[in-house]
Scaffold this motif. Structure first.
Motif, short mmCIF file in Angstrom:
data_model
loop_
_atom_site.label_atom_id
_atom_site.label_comp_id
_atom_site.label_asym_id
_atom_site.label_seq_id
_atom_site.Cartn_x
_atom_site.Cartn_y
_atom_site.Cartn_z
N SER A 1 1.53 15.70 2.34
CA SER A 1 0.65 15.56 3.36
C SER A 1 0.90 16.37 4.79
O SER A 1 2.22 16.27 4.95
N LEU A 2 0.23 16.50 5.64
CA LEU A 2 0.67 17.16 6.82
C LEU A 2 1.59 16.11 8.00
O LEU A 2 2.05 16.62 8.61
N ALA A 3 1.31 14.84 7.76
CA ALA A 3 2.12 13.74 8.43
C ALA A 3 3.32 13.71 7.83
O ALA A 3 4.16 12.74 8.65
N GLY A 4 3.93 14.55 6.85
CA GLY A 4 5.27 14.51 6.39
C GLY A 4 5.47 13.31 5.42
O GLY A 4 6.59 12.83 4.89
N THR A 5 4.40 12.57 5.09
CA THR A 5 4.34 11.65 4.08
C THR A 5 3.74 12.26 2.91
O THR A 5 3.63 13.66 2.81
N ALA A 6 3.38 11.54 1.69
CA ALA A 6 2.56 12.46 0.61
C ALA A 6 1.55 11.60 -0.23
O ALA A 6 1.51 10.14 0.04
N PHE A 7 0.96 12.36 -1.28
CA PHE A 7 0.20 11.43 -1.88
C PHE A 7 0.42 11.48 -3.47
O PHE A 7 0.94 12.44 -3.70
N ILE A 8 0.38 10.46 -4.15
CA ILE A 8 0.89 10.38 -5.56
C ILE A 8 -0.50 10.72 -6.15
O ILE A 8 -1.52 10.14 -6.09
N THR A 9 -0.37 11.80 -7.07
CA THR A 9 -1.91 12.41 -7.72
C THR A 9 -1.69 12.12 -9.07
O THR A 9 -2.58 12.37 -9.93
N ALA A 10 -0.50 11.98 -9.83
CA ALA A 10 -0.41 11.60 -11.33
C ALA A 10 0.70 10.80 -11.57
O ALA A 10 1.59 10.86 -10.83
N ILE A 11 0.47 10.02 -12.71
CA ILE A 11 1.52 9.50 -13.12
C ILE A 11 2.26 9.85 -14.63
O ILE A 11 1.40 10.22 -15.48
N GLY A 12 3.29 9.99 -15.06
CA GLY A 12 3.86 10.32 -16.23
C GLY A 12 3.55 9.31 -17.27
O GLY A 12 3.21 8.08 -16.74
N SER B 1 1.08 -1.04 0.14
CA SER B 1 -0.17 -0.08 0.10
C SER B 1 0.86 1.16 -0.03
O SER B 1 0.46 2.53 -0.35
N TRP B 2 2.28 0.99 0.37
CA TRP B 2 2.93 2.14 0.43
C TRP B 2 4.11 2.31 -0.63
O TRP B 2 4.41 1.18 -1.23
N TYR B 3 4.45 3.41 -1.17
CA TYR B 3 5.43 3.50 -2.35
C TYR B 3 6.59 4.46 -1.85
O TYR B 3 6.05 5.58 -1.18
N THR B 4 7.53 4.32 -2.11
CA THR B 4 8.89 5.19 -1.97
C THR B 4 9.03 5.93 -3.12
O THR B 4 9.36 5.26 -4.10
N VAL B 5 9.12 7.12 -3.01
CA VAL B 5 9.37 8.00 -4.05
C VAL B 5 10.68 8.90 -3.80
O VAL B 5 10.81 9.47 -2.73
N ARG B 6 11.70 8.94 -4.83
CA ARG B 6 12.88 9.55 -4.56
C ARG B 6 12.69 10.87 -5.39
O ARG B 6 12.44 10.71 -6.84
N ASP C 1 13.01 14.64 -6.99
CA ASP C 1 14.16 15.11 -8.00
C ASP C 1 15.16 15.80 -7.15
O ASP C 1 16.50 15.95 -7.73
N ASP C 2 14.97 16.15 -5.92
CA ASP C 2 16.26 16.80 -5.20
C ASP C 2 16.67 15.69 -4.26
O ASP C 2 17.55 16.14 -3.25
N GLY C 3 16.64 14.47 -4.36
CA GLY C 3 17.20 13.29 -3.62
C GLY C 3 16.52 13.18 -2.59
O GLY C 3 17.16 12.07 -2.04
N ARG C 4 15.54 13.39 -1.88
CA ARG C 4 14.83 12.88 -0.75
C ARG C 4 14.10 11.66 -0.95
O ARG C 4 13.38 11.52 -2.08
N GLN C 5 13.68 10.76 -0.03
CA GLN C 5 13.12 9.79 -0.22
C GLN C 5 11.75 10.15 0.57
O GLN C 5 11.74 10.36 1.93
N VAL C 6 10.60 9.86 -0.04
CA VAL C 6 9.14 10.10 0.81
C VAL C 6 8.31 9.03 0.67
O VAL C 6 8.03 8.47 -0.37
N ASP C 7 7.62 8.59 1.66
CA ASP C 7 6.61 7.54 1.57
C ASP C 7 5.41 8.16 1.10
O ASP C 7 5.02 9.32 1.84
N CYS C 8 4.68 7.52 0.27
CA CYS C 8 3.55 7.97 -0.38
C CYS C 8 2.46 7.12 -0.49
O CYS C 8 2.88 5.66 -0.45
N LYS C 9 1.21 7.40 -0.43
CA LYS C 9 0.06 6.51 -0.70
C LYS C 9 -0.34 7.13 -2.03
O LYS C 9 -0.34 8.42 -2.22
#
Length: 308
Positions: A54-65, A12-17, A19-27
């Protein structure tokens, strides 16, 4: 809002790197799942995505290239759906073994046909070469000759000893490559060899069935020292192609396609028709019997609707 690359999928979780090199857990944003994508995972490793924090320090994936390509397998639990293994890949390395366990030619041929359909070049890596002697070594040489004749690059390697892995490293440099294969063929050992420090768990061969035990449970992109990425994937037991019409299938078998233009009928299925150049080529050993049988088995699956 920012963009990044999906480098890990744990369900259910995705790790997104980013473009500035950070890793963010996303739903994935809830409604986004329902956009008519016939797969169990709308987002895949290798996708370029847009994320909104998002407010919790994670993020939402909203679009795919847009995807250049992707590789799928049949979803293990929902037969009518596919599971996207990876997107936007330059190459697939199919790790196979002729012994302990033996990779079936049907599995290899299904993988190759699927990769052709999705426009992904494949290299066949015959692993555990160090364990082979006599008859089995000869059998592997025959397999390599067969697939090189069809038009695929083949390597004979040993992940355990390092034999042949330098050549593989050269081929992987600067590319995004999917590493795939049945469980037990030594993918994790190979990744540990290519990426010292990756420390992937390796599974024992199950004695009862001489098959591997699953150790990788999710797809992950691992950066290579020389640039590029390896996508490590779960061991695959079944591999199916999707949305390929039966009439198109022969186009994804390079050796069969070479002869199909000479058939008497343009809609020849290469199963029974008079004047079929493919059947004649099989009889004359210009097309390997094992390849033809793989083609027939995939055709049968298509007709039964197994991979629709």
């Amino acid at each position: 809002m920012e963009e990044g690359l999906v480098i890990r999928n744990t369900g259910s979780w995705y790790t997104v790197r980013t473009d500035d090199g950070r890793q963010v857990d996303c739903k994935v944003k809830g409604s986004f799942r329902l956009r008519g994508i016939r797969s169990t995972n709308p987002v895949a490793v290798g996708d370029r995505v847009t994320i909104v924090p998002s407010l919790a320090g994670t993020a939402f994936i909203t679009a795919i290239g847009d995807r250049r390509n992707y590789i799928v397998r049949k979803s293990p639990n929902l037969s009518k759906q596919s599971h996207i293994i990876a997107a936007n890949v330059d190459m697939a390395v199919l790790v196979v073994t002729v012994d302990r366990p033996q990779t079936s030619t049907t599995f290899i041929d299904r993988f190759l046909a699927s990769a052709e359909a999705y426009r992904v070049p494949v290299v066949l890596a015959f692993n555990k070469t160090d364990l082979l002697a006599g008859e089995m070594r000869h059998y592997q040489r025959m397999m390599v000759t067969l697939y090189e004749t069809v038009g695929y690059d083949c390597l004979e390697i040993s992940a355990a000893t390092g034999e042949g892995t330098d050549r593989l490293m050269e081929m992987l440099a600067g590319k995004v490559s999917v590493l795939s294969g049945n469980s037990g063929v030594g993918k994790s050992t190979l990744v540990n060899r290519l990426l010292p420090g990756a420390n992937l768990r390796t599974g024992e061969i199950s004695g009862a069935h001489n098959t591997g035990t699953h150790t990788t449970t999710f797809s992950e992109m691992l950066p290579l020292p020389a640039g590029g990425w390896i996508v490590d994937t779960p061991g695959i037991k079944g591999f199916g192609t999707f949305d390929i019409e039966p009439g198109e299938l022969s186009g994804y078998f390079r050796d069969i396609f070479r002869f199909s233009s000479r058939c008497r009928f343009s809609n020849c299925t290469h199963t029974h028709e008079p004047g079929c150049a493919v059947i004649a080529a099989v009889r004359e050993h210009l097309i390997a019997e094992s390849r033809y049988q793989s083609y027939l088995s995939m055709l049968e699956d298509k007709e039964e609707g197994k991979y629709r």
